[in-house]
Design a protein around this motif. Structure first.
Motif, short mmCIF file in Angstrom:
data_model
loop_
_atom_site.label_atom_id
_atom_site.label_comp_id
_atom_site.label_asym_id
_atom_site.label_seq_id
_atom_site.Cartn_x
_atom_site.Cartn_y
_atom_site.Cartn_z
N TYR A 67 0.84 -1.40 -0.12
CA TYR A 67 0.13 0.02 0.07
C TYR A 67 0.91 1.19 -0.13
CZ TYR A 67 -3.83 -2.95 1.45
OH TYR A 67 -4.94 -3.88 1.56
N THR A 68 0.31 2.37 -0.59
CA THR A 68 0.83 3.53 -0.43
C THR A 68 0.18 4.60 0.07
OG1 THR A 68 0.14 4.53 -2.67
CG2 THR A 68 2.10 3.24 -2.82
N PRO A 69 0.63 5.82 0.66
CA PRO A 69 -0.39 6.84 0.91
C PRO A 69 -1.44 7.13 0.12
CG PRO A 69 1.87 7.60 1.33
CD PRO A 69 1.77 6.36 0.36
N VAL A 70 -2.67 7.26 0.59
CA VAL A 70 -3.82 7.16 -0.21
C VAL A 70 -3.70 7.95 -1.52
CG1 VAL A 70 -6.32 7.90 -0.21
CG2 VAL A 70 -5.29 6.52 1.74
N GLY A 71 -3.11 9.55 -1.33
CA GLY A 71 -3.19 10.24 -2.46
C GLY A 71 -1.71 10.13 -3.28
N GLY A 72 -1.13 9.00 -3.15
CA GLY A 72 0.11 8.68 -3.96
C GLY A 72 1.24 9.04 -3.06
N ILE A 73 2.21 8.15 -3.66
CA ILE A 73 3.71 8.26 -2.80
C ILE A 73 4.21 9.98 -2.84
CG2 ILE A 73 4.41 6.06 -3.19
CD1 ILE A 73 6.18 6.89 -5.74
N PRO A 74 4.77 10.44 -1.97
CA PRO A 74 5.21 11.79 -1.91
C PRO A 74 5.83 12.27 -3.02
CG PRO A 74 5.65 10.83 0.30
CD PRO A 74 5.33 9.68 -0.69
N TYR A 92 0.12 24.10 -8.31
CA TYR A 92 -0.64 22.95 -6.98
C TYR A 92 0.60 22.76 -6.09
CZ TYR A 92 -4.86 23.24 -10.11
OH TYR A 92 -5.94 23.53 -10.91
N ALA A 93 0.33 22.88 -4.98
CA ALA A 93 1.42 22.28 -4.11
C ALA A 93 1.38 20.75 -4.05
CB ALA A 93 1.41 23.01 -2.65
N PRO A 94 2.53 20.12 -3.56
CA PRO A 94 2.09 18.59 -3.70
C PRO A 94 0.96 18.17 -2.66
CG PRO A 94 4.51 19.15 -3.26
CD PRO A 94 3.67 20.46 -3.35
N ASP A 95 0.71 18.81 -1.70
CA ASP A 95 -0.49 18.56 -0.76
C ASP A 95 -1.89 18.92 -1.48
OD1 ASP A 95 0.09 20.97 -0.08
OD2 ASP A 95 -0.40 20.71 2.16
N ALA A 96 -1.83 19.75 -2.69
CA ALA A 96 -2.82 19.92 -3.58
C ALA A 96 -3.23 19.25 -4.55
CB ALA A 96 -2.78 21.41 -3.78
N VAL A 97 -2.51 18.08 -4.82
CA VAL A 97 -2.38 16.88 -6.03
C VAL A 97 -2.77 15.77 -5.08
CG1 VAL A 97 -0.76 15.86 -7.07
CG2 VAL A 97 -0.82 18.26 -7.20
N THR A 98 -3.50 14.82 -5.85
CA THR A 98 -3.84 13.53 -5.54
C THR A 98 -3.61 12.67 -6.91
OG1 THR A 98 -5.50 11.75 -4.48
CG2 THR A 98 -6.28 13.65 -6.11
N VAL A 99 -3.29 11.26 -6.43
CA VAL A 99 -3.03 10.40 -7.61
C VAL A 99 -4.12 9.29 -7.35
CG1 VAL A 99 -1.41 8.63 -8.38
CG2 VAL A 99 -0.40 11.04 -7.38
N ILE A 256 -9.28 18.02 -2.44
CA ILE A 256 -8.17 17.06 -2.47
C ILE A 256 -8.35 16.29 -1.59
CG2 ILE A 256 -5.86 16.47 -2.61
CD1 ILE A 256 -6.97 17.51 -5.53
N ALA A 257 -8.55 16.68 -0.38
CA ALA A 257 -8.62 15.83 1.10
C ALA A 257 -9.93 15.00 0.83
CB ALA A 257 -8.68 16.73 2.21
N ALA A 258 -10.87 15.69 0.38
CA ALA A 258 -12.17 14.80 0.32
C ALA A 258 -12.04 13.79 -0.78
CB ALA A 258 -13.37 15.84 -0.06
N MET A 259 -11.42 14.05 -1.85
CA MET A 259 -11.16 12.95 -2.80
C MET A 259 -10.26 11.83 -2.22
SD MET A 259 -10.38 15.69 -6.21
CE MET A 259 -10.07 14.13 -7.33
N ASN A 260 -9.29 12.12 -1.63
CA ASN A 260 -8.78 11.33 -0.67
C ASN A 260 -9.31 10.40 0.14
OD1 ASN A 260 -6.29 11.94 -2.20
ND2 ASN A 260 -5.21 13.08 -0.49
N ALA A 261 -10.38 11.16 1.06
CA ALA A 261 -11.38 10.23 1.94
C ALA A 261 -11.99 9.34 1.10
CB ALA A 261 -12.23 11.24 2.39
N LEU A 262 -12.66 9.67 0.00
CA LEU A 262 -13.38 8.91 -0.87
C LEU A 262 -12.62 7.64 -1.32
CD1 LEU A 262 -15.17 11.29 -3.27
CD2 LEU A 262 -16.17 9.30 -2.28
N GLN A 263 -11.25 7.92 -1.50
CA GLN A 263 -10.54 6.90 -2.21
C GLN A 263 -10.09 6.01 -1.04
OE1 GLN A 263 -7.77 7.61 -5.81
NE2 GLN A 263 -6.00 7.61 -4.49
N SER A 264 -10.22 6.55 -0.05
CA SER A 264 -9.71 5.73 1.12
C SER A 264 -10.45 4.60 1.45
CB SER A 264 -9.16 6.55 2.36
OG SER A 264 -10.49 7.11 2.88
N GLN A 265 -11.72 4.95 1.01
CA GLN A 265 -12.82 4.11 1.31
C GLN A 265 -13.05 3.24 0.11
OE1 GLN A 265 -13.85 3.59 4.22
NE2 GLN A 265 -14.15 5.31 5.26
#
Ligand code: AKG
Length: 388
Positions: A67-74, A92-99, A256-265
């Motif tokens: 597994y990697t971090p939900v939003g992608g490897i740093p 877009y800063a790295p924490d404003a990006v999701t993979v 992006i945080a909400a998209m990551n929450a969706l992806q985490s589920q």
């Protein structure tokens, strides 16, 4: 007794993707021995570049298989952030990006993070088949804003503005566009950005074909209205990485945080090995740019050949400025595009996608991401069907 597996209303209302359906049918017919040429799916016929493949093999050997971090490897989020700055002028800063697992999942997560029941979403038509279906799945309402072949499928910003109602929340843009190949010029994007600012709209821009432009300039609308824009892109089309399933998005951090929450589920994270491959594509951007230049030159030649060939056959086809699709007016084959695509498949053994689900009546989409030999053969086969 009736099956307890009663499908949900949501599943019942969902249409399977027409692009995927035609492609699956072509593969099945080919497995059965039919000599099918597939012009259906939007998939580069090039192999993934060698430096990218090598990085994936090295990632497996190094044990990057967990597994990697939900939003992608740093490292990848930083590389995507740098790419947005370098190639698109977007901050877009790295924490404003999701993979995500493909651009499709980035879009899915974004729509589910932002839309609610009854919200209206404006989509220039013809559109990619999955936009309205995904919007409808969220409970929101897709609203088509028509464009015409005569204008090269260019979006008229006044027509877009006229479609805004108090319920409008979002505009989905795709330039270069699938299926039309239209590239919206800076003045159109500026007008859409102003509309978004005036009416408080979100612009979701799918820029997956950004590198496949021939006679036009590709501009990211996020440079005009950064606070209103969520930008989606991915590795599939530019780097010939469709099967690796790597997409990404840049946008406001809370989205992006909400998209990551969706992806985490749902999927947890995009494939770890594919993330390292995409990292190599972005970090090795000079090698990657050379690969893209070769592919782009080949697509341009193929585009010119297929457009000339289809028009000569009496199937009017505008010259697209980008992507790798043409929209042929197939009314000379059959007035109904579903029938036309069926005749083309059955009698010419050429798989192409009917315009129906793209909101393009009377037209069939052909993808020219295939060899010149195939294109020549397709034109010979279509000649027999049109000239019957
Ligand atoms: C297309 O063929 O339109 C594509 O974008 C690739 C397949 C898909 O629809 O996901």
């Amino acid at each position: 007794m009736a099956s307890p597996f009663r499908l949900s209303a949501r599943a019942q209302s969902l249409k399977p993707s027409a692009t995927v359906a035609v492609t699956s049918r072509a593969l099945e017919l080919r497995r059965q021995g039919a000599d099918i040429i597939s012009m259906s799916v939007g998939e580069p016929d090039f192999d993934t570049p060698p430096h990218v493949r090598a990085a994936a093999i090295a990632a497996i050997e190094a044990g990057h298989t967990r597994y990697t971090p939900v939003g992608g490897i740093p490292e990848l989020r930083s590389a995507v952030s740098a790419k947005f700055r370098r190639e698109n002028g977007l901050a877009y800063a790295p924490d404003a990006v999701t993979v995500t697992s493909g651009g499709k999942q980035a879009l899915f997560n974004a729509l589910f993070a932002l839309l609610g029941s009854g919200d209206e979403v404006l989509i220039p038509a013809p559109y990619w088949v999955s936009y309205p279906e995904m919007v409808a799945l969220t409970g929101a309402v897709p609203v088509a804003v028509p464009t015409t072949p005569e204008s090269g499928f260019q979006l008229d910003p006044e027509r877009l503005a006229a479609a805004v109602t108090p319920r409008t929340r979002m505009v989905i843009l795709n330039s270069p566009g699938n299926p039309t190949g239209a590239v919206f010029p800076p003045e159109t994007l500026r007008a859409v950005a102003e509309l978004a600012q005036r009416c408080g709209l979100v612009v979701v821009t799918d820029e997956i074909y950004e590198h496949l432009v021939y006679d036009a300039e590709q501009v990211s609308i996020g440079t005009y209205a950064p606070e209103h824009t969520l930008t989606i892109n991915g590795a599939s089309k530019a780097y010939a990485m469709t099967g690796w399933r790597i997409g990404y998005a840049g946008g406001p951090k809370h989205v992006i945080a909400a998209m990551n929450a969706l992806q985490s589920q749902s999927t947890s994270n995009a494939s770890s090995v594919s993330q390292y491959a995409a990292l190599a594509a972005l970090e090795g951007h000079e090698d990657t740019a050379r690969f893209i230049a070769i592919a782009r030159a080949a697509y341009r030649e193929r585009r010119d050949r297929i457009v000339a060939g289809l028009n000569a056959l009496g199937l009017p086809t505008p010259t697209p400025q980008g992507a790798f699709y043409v929209m042929a007016d197939t009314r000379a084959v059959h007035p109904d595009e579903l029938q036309a695509a069926r005749i083309i498949l059955d009698e010419a053994q050429v798989a192409a996608v009917p315009g129906t689900d793209f909101a393009a009546p009377g037209q069939v989409r052909l993808s020219y991401a295939t060899s010149m030999e195939n294109i020549e053969e397709v034109l010979r086969r279509l000649d027999r069907v049109v000239g019957r």
